[in-house]
Design a protein around this motif. Structure first.
Motif: not given
Length: 117
Positions: A38-54
């Motif tokens: 996600x990227x909020x106004x004026x902020x860097x894009x950040x990873x909030x959730x991830x899921x592996x192949x498993x």
């Protein structure tokens, strides 16, 4: 060529819920780590959730217990269920596949999430 299409965003009141979807063409999600950023106004894009192949999931601390990432292999789609939304969750949300800790596909258009009363 990989194409990612995000959808499901909108305007929601604090405490509400949304489910985001990310459909992919040109690659198979289940073969990779995939994530929601996600990227909020004026902020860097950040990873909030991830899921592996498993199927192992990870979350940034600010969304733990509120957001759930999942994947439907038959539909080649990754989801982000967002509950108990807060104004600080307001951002454009994007999905991507992740290799060696970095997003590697071209970004889609994203989907806007606005949490406001």
């Amino acid at each position: 060529q990989v194409q990612l299409v995000e959808s499901g965003g909108g305007l929601v009141q604090p405490g509400g819920s949304l489910r985001l979807s990310c459909a992919a063409s040109g690659m198979i999600f289940s073969m990779y780590v995939s994530g929601w950023y996600r990227q909020a106004p004026g902020k860097q894009r950040e990873l909030v959730a991830a899921i592996t192949s498993g199927g192992t999931t990870n979350y940034v601390d600010s969304v733990k217990g509120r957001f759930t990432i999942s994947r439907d292999n038959a539909k080649n789609t990754v989801y982000l269920q967002m509950n108990s939304l807060k104004p600080e969750d307001t951002a454009v949300y994007y999905c991507n596949i992740i290799q060696r800790g970095v997003p590697v596909s071209n970004w889609g258009q994203g989907t806007q999430v606005t949490v406001s009363s």
